[in-house]
Design an enzyme around this catalytic site. Structure first.
Site, short mmCIF file in Angstrom:
data_model
loop_
_atom_site.label_atom_id
_atom_site.label_comp_id
_atom_site.label_asym_id
_atom_site.label_seq_id
_atom_site.Cartn_x
_atom_site.Cartn_y
_atom_site.Cartn_z
N ASN A 246 0.85 -1.19 0.00
CA ASN A 246 0.00 0.00 0.00
C ASN A 246 0.89 1.24 0.00
O ASN A 246 1.90 1.28 0.70
CB ASN A 246 -0.83 -0.06 1.30
CG ASN A 246 -1.86 1.02 1.44
OD1 ASN A 246 -2.65 1.25 0.53
ND2 ASN A 246 -1.87 1.68 2.60
N HIS A 282 -4.61 10.02 -1.00
CA HIS A 282 -4.75 11.27 -0.25
C HIS A 282 -4.58 12.39 -1.27
O HIS A 282 -3.46 12.75 -1.65
CB HIS A 282 -3.68 11.35 0.85
CG HIS A 282 -3.85 10.30 1.90
ND1 HIS A 282 -4.91 10.30 2.78
CD2 HIS A 282 -3.12 9.19 2.21
CE1 HIS A 282 -4.83 9.25 3.59
NE2 HIS A 282 -3.75 8.56 3.25
O1 G3I Z 1 -1.24 8.64 20.51
C1 G3I Z 1 -0.75 9.97 20.71
C2 G3I Z 1 -1.33 10.53 21.93
O2 G3I Z 1 -0.87 9.78 23.04
C3 G3I Z 1 -0.91 12.00 22.06
O3 G3I Z 1 -1.54 12.56 23.16
C4 G3I Z 1 -1.32 12.77 20.81
C5 G3I Z 1 -0.84 14.21 20.85
O4 G3I Z 1 -0.81 14.76 19.55
O5 G3I Z 1 -0.74 12.15 19.69
C6 G3I Z 1 -1.16 10.81 19.53
O6 G3I Z 1 -0.56 10.26 18.43
C7 G3I Z 1 -1.05 10.70 17.16
C8 G3I Z 1 -1.55 9.50 16.40
O7 G3I Z 1 -1.91 9.87 15.09
C9 G3I Z 1 -2.72 8.81 17.07
O8 G3I Z 1 -3.79 9.68 17.17
C10 G3I Z 1 0.09 11.38 16.42
O9 G3I Z 1 0.44 12.57 17.05
C11 G3I Z 1 -0.31 11.65 15.00
O10 G3I Z 1 0.81 12.10 14.28
C12 G3I Z 1 -0.84 10.37 14.36
O11 G3I Z 1 -1.22 10.69 13.04
C13 G3I Z 1 -1.60 9.58 12.25
C14 G3I Z 1 -0.62 9.42 11.10
O12 G3I Z 1 -1.05 8.36 10.25
C15 G3I Z 1 0.78 9.10 11.61
O13 G3I Z 1 1.60 8.68 10.58
C16 G3I Z 1 -2.98 9.86 11.69
O14 G3I Z 1 -3.92 9.86 12.76
C17 G3I Z 1 -3.38 8.80 10.67
O15 G3I Z 1 -4.54 9.19 10.01
C18 G3I Z 1 -2.27 8.68 9.63
O16 G3I Z 1 -2.61 7.67 8.75
C19 G3I Z 1 -1.69 7.44 7.68
C20 G3I Z 1 -1.77 5.97 7.33
O17 G3I Z 1 -1.54 5.18 8.47
C21 G3I Z 1 -0.76 5.63 6.23
N1 G3I Z 1 -0.97 6.48 5.07
C22 G3I Z 1 -0.96 7.91 5.33
C23 G3I Z 1 -2.01 8.24 6.40
C24 G3I Z 1 -2.08 9.74 6.63
O18 G3I Z 1 -0.86 10.20 7.14
#
Ligand code: G3I
Length: 391
Positions: A246, A282
Site C-alpha cells: 500500500n 490522499h
Molecule cells: O497517541 C498519541 C497521543 O498519546 C498523544 O496525546 C497525541 C498528541 O498529539 O498524539 C497521539 O498520536 C497521534 C496518532 O496519530 C494517534 O492519534 C500522532 O500525534 C499523530 O501524528 C498520528 O497521526 C496519524 C498518522 O497516520 C501518523 O503517521 C494519523 O492519525 C493517521 O490518520 C495517519 O494515517 C496514515 C496511514 O496510516 C498511512 N498512510 C498515510 C495516512 C495519513 O498520514
C-alpha cells in the site's frame, strides 16, 4: 475477498447461526477460489452474486433485530448498500475514542460503511509498543464494532517505517535480529486475527516519491527482499486474507507508481504471495490524476486485486461552494474508476467526518477532506458518491 458475505447491510439484522454458517461456507469457498486462481476478475462477479444471495437469505424471516441506519439514509440507500449492489465494499478508517463515545459517529460508521480499517490501532506502536508486550485492547474494540455491524476488516498495517517504536531499530541491528522481530510481530498480530480479516497491508509505503526504495530499517537491514519476506510471513499467519502493498502518491502513472508496478510485476512472476496493491489516494481537490483509472488497470492486468485504501480529498483554504463541488466531482471520479476496473475490491475513506481527519493536524492550509462535515451532515461529495454508486 474472504469476507465478501459481510458486504450487505441486511446481513447485520441476521443473527441466525444457520445463515451465518452458510455465509461462512461461501466465504471459505471464495478463499479457496482465490488460492486456486490468482486472477480476481470472476470474484467481483461472485461478490455481487453473494450480495444478492445474502439479501435473499435474510429476506426470509430468520433475522429480526433492526439495523441502525445512519440518520441521513433511507433504507437501501447507504453507501454500503449501494456499493454491495455494484460488487464492491465501501469502507472507512475509524478510531476507538469516538467509536465508543459519539453516537452520530457510531451510526455513520456502522450504517454507511461495509469495511473497517483501524486508523492507528493496528500499527506497530499501538500493538507492540515494547518488545514482546502486545496490547490489542483498542484493536479488539474496533473489531467487535465491525463484527457487530457485519463489516469486513482491512488490517493496517504490519511492516511500516512510521509509527514504528524505536526499539525495533535499536534491537534490529542485524538481518537475523530484525528477521526474528518481524517474524514474531507478523506471526503474533496477523495470526491472532487469522480468518477474521479480509485483507492486510502487509507492507506499507516502501517507496520514496522519486521511486527509489525508502531507507527504512527493513530495507537497510534486509534489502528489497524484506517485502517478499513480510508477504510470506503474513500469508503463513493468515492464508485466507489478501495481502497488499500500500502506498500514497501512486495514484497516477508516475515514477513512484512505476516502481510499485515493477515490483508487483516481479513478485507476481516469482509467485510471491502478493494479492493486491492499495492506492491510498490522499488527494487535493481539482488534482485527481487524469490517468487514475488507467493506473489501477495496469496493476489489475497483472492479475492482482486493487483497492482505494485511504481516500480523502482536501480542499485548499478558503473552502467555497465551488471547491466543494469540485471535491464532489473528484470523489465521483475515484469511485467510478474503481467501479470501472473489475479487480477493484472497494474504496475506503480515511475518516468518518471532517472533524476527525488527520488533515486538520498535518495540512492546516487545507480543509474538509471527507464525505461528512464537522456536524456529521453529508456534503456534496457524499451525494456524488451515492449517485455514482447508483450508476
Ligand atoms: O497517541 C498519541 C497521543 O498519546 C498523544 O496525546 C497525541 C498528541 O498529539 O498524539 C497521539 O498520536 C497521534 C496518532 O496519530 C494517534 O492519534 C500522532 O500525534 C499523530 O501524528 C498520528 O497521526 C496519524 C498518522 O497516520 C501518523 O503517521 C494519523 O492519525 C493517521 O490518520 C495517519 O494515517 C496514515 C496511514 O496510516 C498511512 N498512510 C498515510 C495516512 C495519513 O498520514
Amino acid at each position: 475477498m474472504s469476507a465478501i458475505f459481510t458486504e450487505t447491510r441486511v446481513k447485520r439484522r441476521c443473527n441466525s447461526s444457520h445463515v451465518k454458517g452458510k455465509l461462512m461456507l461461501f466465504a471459505r469457498h471464495s478463499s479457496d477460489l482465490r488460492r486456486r486462481r490468482r486472477s480476481r476478475f470472476p470474484l467481483r462477479l461472485a461478490a455481487a452474486v453473494a450480495a444478492a444471495a445474502v439479501a435473499a437469505l435474510v429476506a426470509s424471516p430468520l433475522g429480526s433485530e433492526p439495523a441502525s441506519a445512519a440518520p441521513t439514509q433511507a433504507q437501501g440507500e447507504s453507501l454500503r448498500d449501494l456499493a454491495a449492489q455494484r460488487g464492491i465494499f465501501f469502507g472507512v478508517a475509524v478510531s476507538p475514542g469516538p467509536l465508543q463515545n459519539d453516537s452520530s459517529y457510531q451510526d455513520i460508521a456502522g450504517g454507511e460503511f461495509s469495511s473497517i480499517t483501524h486508523e492507528n490501532d493496528m500499527k506497530w506502536e499501538s500493538v507492540q509498543p515494547s518488545p514482546g508486550q502486545f496490547n490489542f485492547d483498542n484493536a479488539d474494540f474496533i473489531n467487535s464494532f465491525a463484527q457487530d455491524n457485519s463489516q469486513r476488516i482491512h488490517g493496517h498495517t504490519l511492516v511500516w517505517h512510521s509509527q514504528l517504536p524505536s526499539w525495533v531499530e535499536e534491537q534490529g541491528t542485524s538481518p537475523e535480529a530484525l528477521r526474528e522481530i518481524m517474524n514474531n510481530h507478523i506471526g503474533t498480530v496477523a495470526g491472532r486475527y487469522a480468518g477474521q480479516y479480509s485483507s492486510w497491508d502487509a507492507v506499507n509505503e516502501p517507496w520514496e516519491d522519486d521511486g527509489s526504495w525508502r531507507q527504512s530499517v527493513f530495507y537497510t537491514q534486509l534489502g528489497e527482499d524484506y517485502v517478499t519476506e513480510a508477504l510470506t510471513l503474513a500469508d503463513q499467519a493468515d492464508p485466507g486474507a489478501s495481502h497488499y502493498i500500500n502506498d500514497y502518491n501512486t495514484d497516477g502513472v508516475n515514477a513512484k507508481s512505476n516502481a510499485m508496478y515493477n515490483l508487483a510485476e516481479s513478485l507476481v512472476s516469482q509467485g510471491a504471495p502478493l494479492d493486491g496493491v492499495g492506492f491510498q489516494s490522499h488527494l487535493i481537490a481539482g488534482q485527481v490524476p487524469g490517468d487514475y483509472q488507467q493506473n489501477l488497470e495496469r496493476f489489475a492486468e497483472l492479475g492482482l486485486e486493487v483497492a482505494v485504501t485511504e481516500l480523502d480529498i482536501r480542499i485548499p483554504r478558503p473552502v467555497t461552494q465551488e471547491k466543494l463541488e469540485q471535491q464532489a466531482e473528484d470523489y465521483s471520479t475515484v469511485v467510478q474508476a474503481c467501479l470501472n476496473v473489475s479487480a477493484c475490491q472497494g474504496v475506503t475513506v480515511w475518516g468518518v467526518s471532517d472533524q476527525h481527519s488527520w488533515v486538520n493536524d498535518w495540512f492546516p492550509e487545507d480543509a474538509e477532506p471527507l464525505l461528512f462535515d464537522d456536524n456529521y451532515q453529508p456534503k456534496p461529495a457524499y451525494y456524488a458518491v451515492q449517485e455514482t454508486l447508483r450508476g
